[in-house]
Design a protein around this motif. Sequence first.
Motif, PDB file in Angstrom:
ATOM      1  N   SER A   1       0.818  -1.212   0.000  1.00  0.00           N
ATOM      2  CA  SER A   1       0.000   0.000   0.000  1.00  0.00           C
ATOM      3  C   SER A   1       0.855   1.268   0.000  1.00  0.00           C
ATOM      4  N   ASP A   2       2.169   1.092   0.095  1.00  0.00           N
ATOM      5  CA  ASP A   2       3.087   2.225   0.141  1.00  0.00           C
ATOM      6  C   ASP A   2       4.209   1.987  -0.868  1.00  0.00           C
ATOM      7  N   ARG A   3       4.595   3.027  -1.601  1.00  0.00           N
ATOM      8  CA  ARG A   3       5.666   2.892  -2.595  1.00  0.00           C
ATOM      9  C   ARG A   3       7.002   2.524  -1.945  1.00  0.00           C
ATOM     10  N   GLY A   4       7.142   2.794  -0.682  1.00  0.00           N
ATOM     11  CA  GLY A   4       8.407   2.541  -0.008  1.00  0.00           C
ATOM     12  C   GLY A   4       8.555   1.159   0.573  1.00  0.00           C
ATOM     13  N   SER A   5       7.599   0.271   0.308  1.00  0.00           N
ATOM     14  CA  SER A   5       7.673  -1.098   0.824  1.00  0.00           C
ATOM     15  C   SER A   5       7.322  -2.072  -0.291  1.00  0.00           C
ATOM     16  N   GLY A   6       7.546  -3.359  -0.043  1.00  0.00           N
ATOM     17  CA  GLY A   6       7.247  -4.332  -1.092  1.00  0.00           C
ATOM     18  C   GLY A   6       7.286  -5.758  -0.583  1.00  0.00           C
ATOM     19  N   PHE A   7       6.693  -6.648  -1.347  1.00  0.00           N
ATOM     20  CA  PHE A   7       6.716  -8.082  -1.033  1.00  0.00           C
ATOM     21  C   PHE A   7       6.818  -8.827  -2.350  1.00  0.00           C
ATOM     22  N   TRP A   8       7.754  -9.777  -2.418  1.00  0.00           N
ATOM     23  CA  TRP A   8       8.017 -10.494  -3.659  1.00  0.00           C
ATOM     24  C   TRP A   8       8.004 -12.005  -3.425  1.00  0.00           C
TER      25      TRP A   8
ATOM     26  N   GLN B   1      17.954  -3.929  -4.758  1.00  0.00           N
ATOM     27  CA  GLN B   1      17.712  -3.069  -5.915  1.00  0.00           C
ATOM     28  C   GLN B   1      16.531  -2.142  -5.658  1.00  0.00           C
ATOM     29  N   PHE B   2      15.495  -2.669  -5.038  1.00  0.00           N
ATOM     30  CA  PHE B   2      14.327  -1.855  -4.694  1.00  0.00           C
ATOM     31  C   PHE B   2      14.741  -0.720  -3.752  1.00  0.00           C
ATOM     32  N   ALA B   3      15.548  -1.047  -2.743  1.00  0.00           N
ATOM     33  CA  ALA B   3      15.991  -0.043  -1.781  1.00  0.00           C
ATOM     34  C   ALA B   3      16.815   1.041  -2.470  1.00  0.00           C
ATOM     35  N   ARG B   4      17.683   0.618  -3.367  1.00  0.00           N
ATOM     36  CA  ARG B   4      18.508   1.580  -4.099  1.00  0.00           C
ATOM     37  C   ARG B   4      17.634   2.496  -4.957  1.00  0.00           C
ATOM     38  N   ASP B   5      16.664   1.915  -5.634  1.00  0.00           N
ATOM     39  CA  ASP B   5      15.780   2.708  -6.511  1.00  0.00           C
ATOM     40  C   ASP B   5      14.924   3.691  -5.716  1.00  0.00           C
ATOM     41  N   GLN B   6      14.571   3.297  -4.478  1.00  0.00           N
ATOM     42  CA  GLN B   6      13.707   4.134  -3.652  1.00  0.00           C
ATOM     43  C   GLN B   6      14.486   5.150  -2.813  1.00  0.00           C
ATOM     44  N   GLY B   7      15.785   5.175  -2.983  1.00  0.00           N
ATOM     45  CA  GLY B   7      16.593   6.159  -2.284  1.00  0.00           C
ATOM     46  C   GLY B   7      16.930   5.831  -0.843  1.00  0.00           C
ATOM     47  N   TYR B   8      16.833   4.572  -0.454  1.00  0.00           N
ATOM     48  CA  TYR B   8      17.220   4.179   0.900  1.00  0.00           C
ATOM     49  C   TYR B   8      18.737   4.197   1.035  1.00  0.00           C
ATOM     50  N   THR B   9      19.205   4.506   2.213  1.00  0.00           N
ATOM     51  CA  THR B   9      20.651   4.502   2.465  1.00  0.00           C
ATOM     52  C   THR B   9      21.144   3.150   2.962  1.00  0.00           C
ATOM     53  N   ASP B  10      20.241   2.385   3.601  1.00  0.00           N
ATOM     54  CA  ASP B  10      20.646   1.115   4.200  1.00  0.00           C
ATOM     55  C   ASP B  10      19.502   0.092   4.123  1.00  0.00           C
ATOM     56  N   VAL B  11      19.906  -1.181   4.156  1.00  0.00           N
ATOM     57  CA  VAL B  11      18.960  -2.281   4.350  1.00  0.00           C
ATOM     58  C   VAL B  11      19.388  -3.001   5.618  1.00  0.00           C
ATOM     59  N   VAL B  12      18.445  -3.222   6.527  1.00  0.00           N
ATOM     60  CA  VAL B  12      18.747  -3.896   7.786  1.00  0.00           C
ATOM     61  C   VAL B  12      17.841  -5.111   7.938  1.00  0.00           C
TER      62      VAL B  12
END
Length: 222
Positions: free
Chosen positions: A103-110, A163-174
């Motif tokens: 429901s938010d562009r900043g999250s996802g499920f694959w 890749q999703f995090a990079r495209d969305q402008g995140y600085t880190d994945v935890v």
Amino acid sequence: MVSYHVCEYQDSDYKSVVDVFTKGAEEYIPSTFRHLLLLPQTLLLLLGVPLALVLVSGSWLLAVVCIFFLLPFLWFLAGQPWKNYVSKCLHTDMADITKSYLSDRGSGFWVAESGGQVVGTVGALPVKEPPSGRKQLQLFHLAVSSQHRGQGIAKALVRTVLQFARDQGYTDVVLETSTMQIGAVTLYLGMGFQKTGQRFPSVLWSLVGLRFVQLHYSFPSA
């Protein structure tokens, strides 16, 4: 090698996703039981209580019966953290995956599909209170069915999140994973994640002697 592809979750995938996730978590119960048996406090329990019964009652038979009662109890104890974890997830973020993750562009499920079946899952949600100046995405529920491991599916799912995090402008994945999930920890470290800490998420996890490992991936440009 069996072919597969990674795609965004759809509501029709729900039953298969829950199946892969649940089986993936509960398969660690036997190894957790073996780990629990080797803990010093468990060995003391298995030796001390029967010996105390022998000293008090003089009956070795009673001591043997005690051990047969203790082992099922320890099996139950080893399984509770995993069962509670699954139950909690299915009643919170995984109760409605579309609502929680899509429901938010900043999250996802694959999901990873092979032969028309869901064989792998992964989700990602933004961290609500990241450190100052950081925009962090947290990875959740990486799981691959036991019949489809060793084919690079888990790595492909993690790469999808990165890749999703990079495209969305995140600085880190935890993320967090348990010390029992050795394969997952090895995978993450091999893909550039760094360990940042460990913790017991609850009393149950501390009773079975398992910690959650916290891992962190920073993008070079961040």
